[in-house]
Design a protein around this motif. Structure first.
Motif, PDB file in Angstrom:
ATOM      1  N   HIS A  69       0.821  -1.207   0.000  1.00 37.04           N
ATOM      2  CA  HIS A  69       0.000   0.000   0.000  1.00 37.04           C
ATOM      3  C   HIS A  69       0.857   1.260   0.000  1.00 37.04           C
ATOM      4  CE1 HIS A  69      -3.703  -2.193   0.221  1.00 37.04           C
ATOM      5  NE2 HIS A  69      -3.170  -2.955   1.147  1.00 37.04           N
ATOM      6  N   ALA A  70       2.058   1.136  -0.531  1.00 37.26           N
ATOM      7  CA  ALA A  70       2.999   2.253  -0.669  1.00 37.26           C
ATOM      8  C   ALA A  70       3.479   2.755   0.694  1.00 37.26           C
ATOM      9  CB  ALA A  70       2.431   3.395  -1.498  1.00 37.26           C
ATOM     10  N   GLY A  71       2.553   2.944   1.643  1.00 37.15           N
ATOM     11  CA  GLY A  71       2.971   3.381   2.978  1.00 37.15           C
ATOM     12  C   GLY A  71       3.599   4.761   2.937  1.00 37.15           C
ATOM     13  N   LEU A  72       3.040   5.632   2.095  1.00 34.83           N
ATOM     14  CA  LEU A  72       3.586   6.995   2.052  1.00 34.83           C
ATOM     15  C   LEU A  72       3.218   7.725   3.335  1.00 34.83           C
ATOM     16  CD1 LEU A  72       2.750   7.959  -1.622  1.00 34.83           C
ATOM     17  CD2 LEU A  72       4.786   6.848  -0.693  1.00 34.83           C
ATOM     18  N   ARG A  74      10.864   6.718  -3.655  1.00 40.45           N
ATOM     19  CA  ARG A  74      11.350   6.879  -2.283  1.00 40.45           C
ATOM     20  C   ARG A  74      12.356   5.784  -1.938  1.00 40.45           C
ATOM     21  NH1 ARG A  74       7.157   6.614   2.707  1.00 40.45           N
ATOM     22  NH2 ARG A  74       7.037   4.490   1.952  1.00 40.45           N
ATOM     23  N   ALA A  75      12.077   4.558  -2.418  1.00 46.51           N
ATOM     24  CA  ALA A  75      12.988   3.453  -2.117  1.00 46.51           C
ATOM     25  C   ALA A  75      14.326   3.633  -2.822  1.00 46.51           C
ATOM     26  CB  ALA A  75      12.345   2.135  -2.531  1.00 46.51           C
ATOM     27  N   LEU A  76      14.284   4.288  -4.006  1.00 46.81           N
ATOM     28  CA  LEU A  76      15.508   4.406  -4.792  1.00 46.81           C
ATOM     29  C   LEU A  76      16.308   5.672  -4.491  1.00 46.81           C
ATOM     30  CD1 LEU A  76      14.065   3.248  -8.233  1.00 46.81           C
ATOM     31  CD2 LEU A  76      15.868   2.088  -6.940  1.00 46.81           C
ATOM     32  N   ALA A  77      15.722   6.588  -3.718  1.00 54.09           N
ATOM     33  CA  ALA A  77      16.262   7.945  -3.627  1.00 54.09           C
ATOM     34  C   ALA A  77      17.724   8.011  -3.216  1.00 54.09           C
ATOM     35  CB  ALA A  77      15.409   8.782  -2.680  1.00 54.09           C
ATOM     36  N   ALA A  78      18.172   7.102  -2.348  1.00 58.71           N
ATOM     37  CA  ALA A  78      19.583   7.156  -1.946  1.00 58.71           C
ATOM     38  C   ALA A  78      20.411   6.177  -2.772  1.00 58.71           C
ATOM     39  CB  ALA A  78      19.713   6.862  -0.450  1.00 58.71           C
ATOM     40  N   ARG A 136       3.767   3.250   8.938  1.00 59.19           N
ATOM     41  CA  ARG A 136       4.648   2.908  10.053  1.00 59.19           C
ATOM     42  C   ARG A 136       5.660   1.854   9.608  1.00 59.19           C
ATOM     43  NH1 ARG A 136       0.867   1.386  14.321  1.00 59.19           N
ATOM     44  NH2 ARG A 136       0.550   3.571  14.778  1.00 59.19           N
ATOM     45  N   ASP A 137       5.183   0.850   8.873  1.00 56.74           N
ATOM     46  CA  ASP A 137       6.052  -0.217   8.393  1.00 56.74           C
ATOM     47  C   ASP A 137       7.111   0.353   7.451  1.00 56.74           C
ATOM     48  OD1 ASP A 137       6.423  -3.241   8.118  1.00 56.74           O
ATOM     49  OD2 ASP A 137       6.257  -2.632   6.028  1.00 56.74           O
ATOM     50  N   ALA A 138       6.659   1.261   6.558  1.00 56.36           N
ATOM     51  CA  ALA A 138       7.599   1.857   5.609  1.00 56.36           C
ATOM     52  C   ALA A 138       8.655   2.675   6.340  1.00 56.36           C
ATOM     53  CB  ALA A 138       6.848   2.727   4.606  1.00 56.36           C
ATOM     54  N   MET A 189      14.264   4.183   9.792  1.00 54.59           N
ATOM     55  CA  MET A 189      14.068   5.089  10.932  1.00 54.59           C
ATOM     56  C   MET A 189      14.204   4.281  12.222  1.00 54.59           C
ATOM     57  SD  MET A 189      11.071   7.755  10.042  1.00 54.59           S
ATOM     58  CE  MET A 189      10.932   8.550   8.442  1.00 54.59           C
ATOM     59  N   THR A 190      14.820   4.905  13.213  1.00 53.72           N
ATOM     60  CA  THR A 190      14.885   4.280  14.533  1.00 53.72           C
ATOM     61  C   THR A 190      13.503   4.431  15.169  1.00 53.72           C
ATOM     62  OG1 THR A 190      15.512   6.345  15.566  1.00 53.72           O
ATOM     63  CG2 THR A 190      17.308   4.963  14.775  1.00 53.72           C
ATOM     64  N   PRO A 191      13.179   3.618  16.198  1.00 48.69           N
ATOM     65  CA  PRO A 191      11.853   3.734  16.830  1.00 48.69           C
ATOM     66  C   PRO A 191      11.535   5.168  17.241  1.00 48.69           C
ATOM     67  CG  PRO A 191      12.986   1.810  17.654  1.00 48.69           C
ATOM     68  CD  PRO A 191      13.961   2.518  16.759  1.00 48.69           C
ATOM     69  N   ARG A 192      12.545   5.893  17.750  1.00 50.37           N
ATOM     70  CA  ARG A 192      12.333   7.283  18.161  1.00 50.37           C
ATOM     71  C   ARG A 192      11.998   8.172  16.958  1.00 50.37           C
ATOM     72  NH1 ARG A 192      14.108  10.218  22.775  1.00 50.37           N
ATOM     73  NH2 ARG A 192      14.932   8.313  23.667  1.00 50.37           N
ATOM     74  N   GLN A 193      12.684   7.917  15.834  1.00 54.48           N
ATOM     75  CA  GLN A 193      12.395   8.701  14.623  1.00 54.48           C
ATOM     76  C   GLN A 193      11.019   8.380  14.074  1.00 54.48           C
ATOM     77  OE1 GLN A 193      15.892   7.466  12.441  1.00 54.48           O
ATOM     78  NE2 GLN A 193      16.841   9.488  12.636  1.00 54.48           N
ATOM     79  N   VAL A 194      10.607   7.111  14.159  1.00 61.33           N
ATOM     80  CA  VAL A 194       9.271   6.730  13.702  1.00 61.33           C
ATOM     81  C   VAL A 194       8.238   7.511  14.509  1.00 61.33           C
ATOM     82  CG1 VAL A 194       7.579   4.861  13.510  1.00 61.33           C
ATOM     83  CG2 VAL A 194       9.976   4.418  12.975  1.00 61.33           C
TER      84      VAL A 194
END
Lengths: 357, 210, 251
Positions: free
Chosen positions: A84-87, A148-152, C124-126, C132-137
């Motif tokens: 679901h992209a998760g944006l 987003r996945a490729l950005a770095a 959240r999963d992404a 991201m660390t838990p704190r950054q999430v």
């Protein structure tokens, strides 16, 4: 290269998601993990970036065990695309894409420049940059997810059913764009899907998993279709295996037949064959049944049922062009889409039989 | 317990008064909120207006509303009608949104199917939309009921008798037993309202229990 | 009647001095800010923690259930039982402040928790999967996405506190409530009604200011002010405006 060495994931309840998986994922290629739900394909993928920790066994990237690396650091070096992209809904498209560069400590300007560049490369127009995810279509959201996945510019990309939530037309576009991107980028891609056709289309190699997390077979798509390891794999591959395999075999050299063609506004000659091809400026428009034409040919006389195959197409497309043509002669065109000749199904079948024998 | 054993009769009278002051606005409020909520759903432009207005009404502090009611209604300050009217205002303010959101939560395909089968307008509202909106409505009513029981007790400060009198009197005369009785009685009454409304909601929606 | 209230509200002598409207208004605003700040410092981290970890959900349910306690009873009980143990003028202030903080916590806690809970699991999963660390999430994804609901919880709490602080005048707290309580005691309806009007205005202005601040601090991506032109809204967390999950019993 990513290696799974006898990897098992067992949950506290006793459920085994992945069972003794050993698999090599070659660098610079797409490996598709495919299987029914409950086969552990997503769990396997998520163990690579340590979203899930294996119970036993070793996963390594280029010889380094992933368990020895800091999880967050490891993940910043691996692209991650999900269903679901998760944006992030509170960030603009551009800021979404710039996420990993920012996490890596790049400055704002450099991150945004990289994000803009990747947006363009995945086919997102620049004026979407300031939109929020809720303003995008499902297909656009997935593209942002890929950017987003490729950005770095990570060498590895994990894709977990990235195209399964979009409609078939958009899915096809996204699939062909992924192949186009991969031809330039040569990433090591692990692609999870439950759709065997998607796996066969995208994967350089396909790993079929069965329920309970057991690897059933790993092979190149053509080999998988030609030699399924057991009944499970054969069933999972489904019907029409012979026809589908034609997508993966090389095209034999075909004798191209010339064709008497007509332009719009011309009158068919008295000794015309039953069906004639109408060509305008080199491009085939359709067939006409000469007996049915009153005077000059116009567009209402056209039969458009035949598909057109390019010279570089697979035997499957060429066969389809021949079978769908009302004249039973398949139309072939060159890269510019200009008519080069016709092919008969029987001739192609003869060549394929000889080649496979 | 000692205080209650000698004042049981008074508490009972105040309790009945409290039930009256909290329950009547709940019923009137629901009857007013239903058409308003429906209108908010029916006409796009009405939704923000009704929701904003009810939100503004909800910002008015209760003691202030009790005190200002006589100005609006022309009643005397001690008249219990002031309390009923004020509580009705709060109930309507809260329920308009519940009704609108509840009706909005009815799945579009269910609505379309009902229309396709020949239900029209008002009949469909009664037979399909309203029953399916009951869970959201019940949730709104429960919040309103618990809130009403607490707010009604404030009316003891303007001299309208109900369980709040036990709180005010218990505090003024430093009688712990009376104060505690008042708090517990309000608490139990709130829970009773909550329980009854939940029960009615369940009885009206047998399909949600399957 | 209305002319006498108008006279009371507009006469200059009622506005000045330590018992004047100006000072009472300042006290009311001051106490309300103090109380909401204390409640927020307790409830926001707690709500974030419960929402982020999924542990301790009972805390949220328990504070929600506690809303059935009558606010008037809570004020009186604290004044009667805590007040006498506190020396000096603070004896009038501390019990009120404690009661108001207790009343302000549930809506903020419920709003914060509900906000974090409602964050799209895929986002959240992404966030985690991108490194991201838990704190950054928590700080970069969960908190900003939870803001619309957190903020409406805060708005509920502010209204609740302004309203209950008015009643707390009965147990000796300063503020605009004095005009209502003293006016009732002296059967001075002009003062009572004038005070009531001032309290209403204060509540309206406070809510309006918070609504404006919300527009600044909440990302348009999650506030629902910008949405997809056709079809459904995919992002969670819409503007809840007034009536909302965090709404509480009113005083």
């Amino acid at each position: 290269m990513i290696r799974f060495d006898d990897v098992t994931k067992e949950y506290p309840g006793g459920t085994v998601a992945v069972n003794g998986l050993s698999l090599t994922i070659p660098t610079g290629q797409i490996t598709a993990l495919v299987g029914p739900s409950g086969c552990g394909k997503t769990t396997s993928l998520r163990m690579i970036n340590r979203m899930i920790e294996p119970t036993r066994g070793l996963i390594s990237i280029d010889g380094k065990g992933v368990a020895d690396l800091d999880a967050a650091t490891l993940r910043r070096g691996i692209g991650y695309v999900i269903q679901h992209a998760g944006l992030f809904p509170h960030r603009t498209v551009l800021d979404n894409v710039a996420t990993v560069p920012r996490l890596l400590g790049w400055d704002r300007a450099k991150s945004r420049a990289a994000a803009q560049d990747w947006m363009e490369r995945v086919g997102l127009s620049a004026d979407l940059a300031d939109r929020y995810p809720s303003q995008l279509s499902g297909g656009q959201q997935q593209r942002v997810g890929v950017a987003r996945a490729l950005a770095a510019d990570p060498p590895i990309l994990l894709m977990d059913e990235p195209f399964s939530a979009v409609d078939p037309v958009v899915r096809q576009q996204l699939q062909s764009e992924l192949l186009r991107l991969q031809a330039e980028l040569h990433k090591t891609i692990v692609f999870v899907t439950h759709d065997i056709d998607e796996a066969l289309l995208l994967g350089n190699q396909v790993a079929v998993l069965r329920v309970g997390g057991i690897l059933a077979q790993v092979a190149r798509p053509a080999d998988l279709l030609a030699a399924p390891a057991d009944d499970f794999v054969a069933d999972f591959l489904g019907h029409d295996r012979g026809i589908r395999a034609l997508s993966f075999v090389g095209m034999p050299r075909l004798p191209l037949h010339p064709e008497l063609t007509l332009a719009l506004g011309e009158v068919p000659p008295a000794d015309a064959p039953d069906w004639m091809l109408v060509v305008e400026g080199g491009h085939p428009l359709g067939w006409v049944r000469t007996a049915g034409v009153q005077g000059a040919v116009d567009t209402s006389d056209l039969n458009r049922s035949g598909t057109v195959a390019s010279l570089t197409a697979s035997p499957r497309e060429v066969l389809d062009a021949a079978l769908s043509s009302p004249a039973r002669r398949g139309v072939l065109v060159d890269d510019a889409g200009e008519f080069v000749g016709t092919v008969r199904a029987s001739e192609l079948a003869t060549l394929l039989e000889a080649g496979q024998a | 317990m000692g205080w209650l054993s000698t004042h049981g009769g008074d508490v009972w009278t105040l309790l009945l008064q409290h039930v009256w002051l909290a329950a009547v606005p709940l019923v009137i409020g629901l009857l007013v909120a239903l058409p308003l909520g429906w209108a908010a759903r029916r006409w796009r432009a009405a939704y923000p207006i009704l929701v904003t207005t009810s939100g503004l009404l909800y910002t008015v502090p209760s003691l202030a509303l009790f005190i200002l009611m006589p100005l609006i209604l022309g009643t005397r300050i001690l008249d219990p009608i002031n309390v009923v009217a004020a509580m009705t205002v709060y109930t309507v303010a809260l329920l308009v949104r519940s009704v609108a959101d509840g009706l909005g939560a009815v799945p579009e395909d269910v609505r379309a199917a009902a229309t396709a089968m020949g239900y029209r307008g008002f009949r469909r509202l009664l037979a399909v939309d309203l029953p399916l909106a009951v869970p959201v409505l019940t949730a709104g009513l429960r919040v309103a009921a618990v809130s009403n029981v607490s707010i009604v007790s404030v009316a003891s400060l303007i001299g309208v008798a109900q369980l709040g009198n036990l709180l005010t009197d218990g505090y003024n005369r430093a009688i712990n037993g009376e104060l505690i009785t008042g708090i517990v009685a309000c608490l139990l009454l709130a829970l009773a309202f909550d329980w009854i409304i939940r029960g009615i909601g369940r009885a009206l929606t047998p399909w949600t229990r399957a | 009647m209305i002319p006498t209230i108008w006279t009371w509200l507009t006469s200059a002598q009622n506005w000045v001095g330590s018992f004047g409207i100006g000072n009472r208004l300042a006290q009311h605003v001051g106490y309300s800010l103090l109380v909401v700040a204390i409640a927020a410092v307790i409830a926001i981290p707690l709500g974030l923690w419960v929402g982020h970890t999924g542990r301790g959900r009972w805390v949220v349910s328990a504070t929600n259930a506690a809303r059935a306690v009558p606010t008037l009873g809570l004020l009186f009980a604290l004044a009667l039982w805590v007040g006498p143990h506190i020396p000096g003028r603070a004896a009038f202030v501390v019990p009120s402040v404690i009661a108001l903080v207790l009343l302000a916590i549930p809506p903020i806690l419920a709003g914060t928790y509900a906000g974090v809970e409602a964050v799209d699991p895929a986002a959240r999963d992404a966030a985690k999967g991108l490194g991201m660390t838990p704190r950054q999430v928590l700080a970069r994804v969960e908190l900003p996405c939870a803001l619309p609901l957190l903020w409406s919880g805060l708005r509920s709490a502010v209204l609740q506190v302004i309203a209950t602080a008015t009643i707390a005048a009965y147990i000796g707290l300063g503020g605009l409530g004095r005009f209502l309580i003293d006016g009732l005691a002296q059967a001075d309806y002009a003062q009572t009604a004038g005070g009531a009007i001032l309290v209403c205005l204060l509540a309206l202005v406070a809510d309006g200011v918070l609504a404006l601040v919300q527009r600044v601090v909440v990302s348009p991506g999650v506030s629902g002010r910008r949405r997809r032109r056709r079809g459904i809204i995919l992002a969670p967390g819409k503007d809840m405006g007034h009536g909302n999950v965090a709404h509480t019993t009113r005083a």
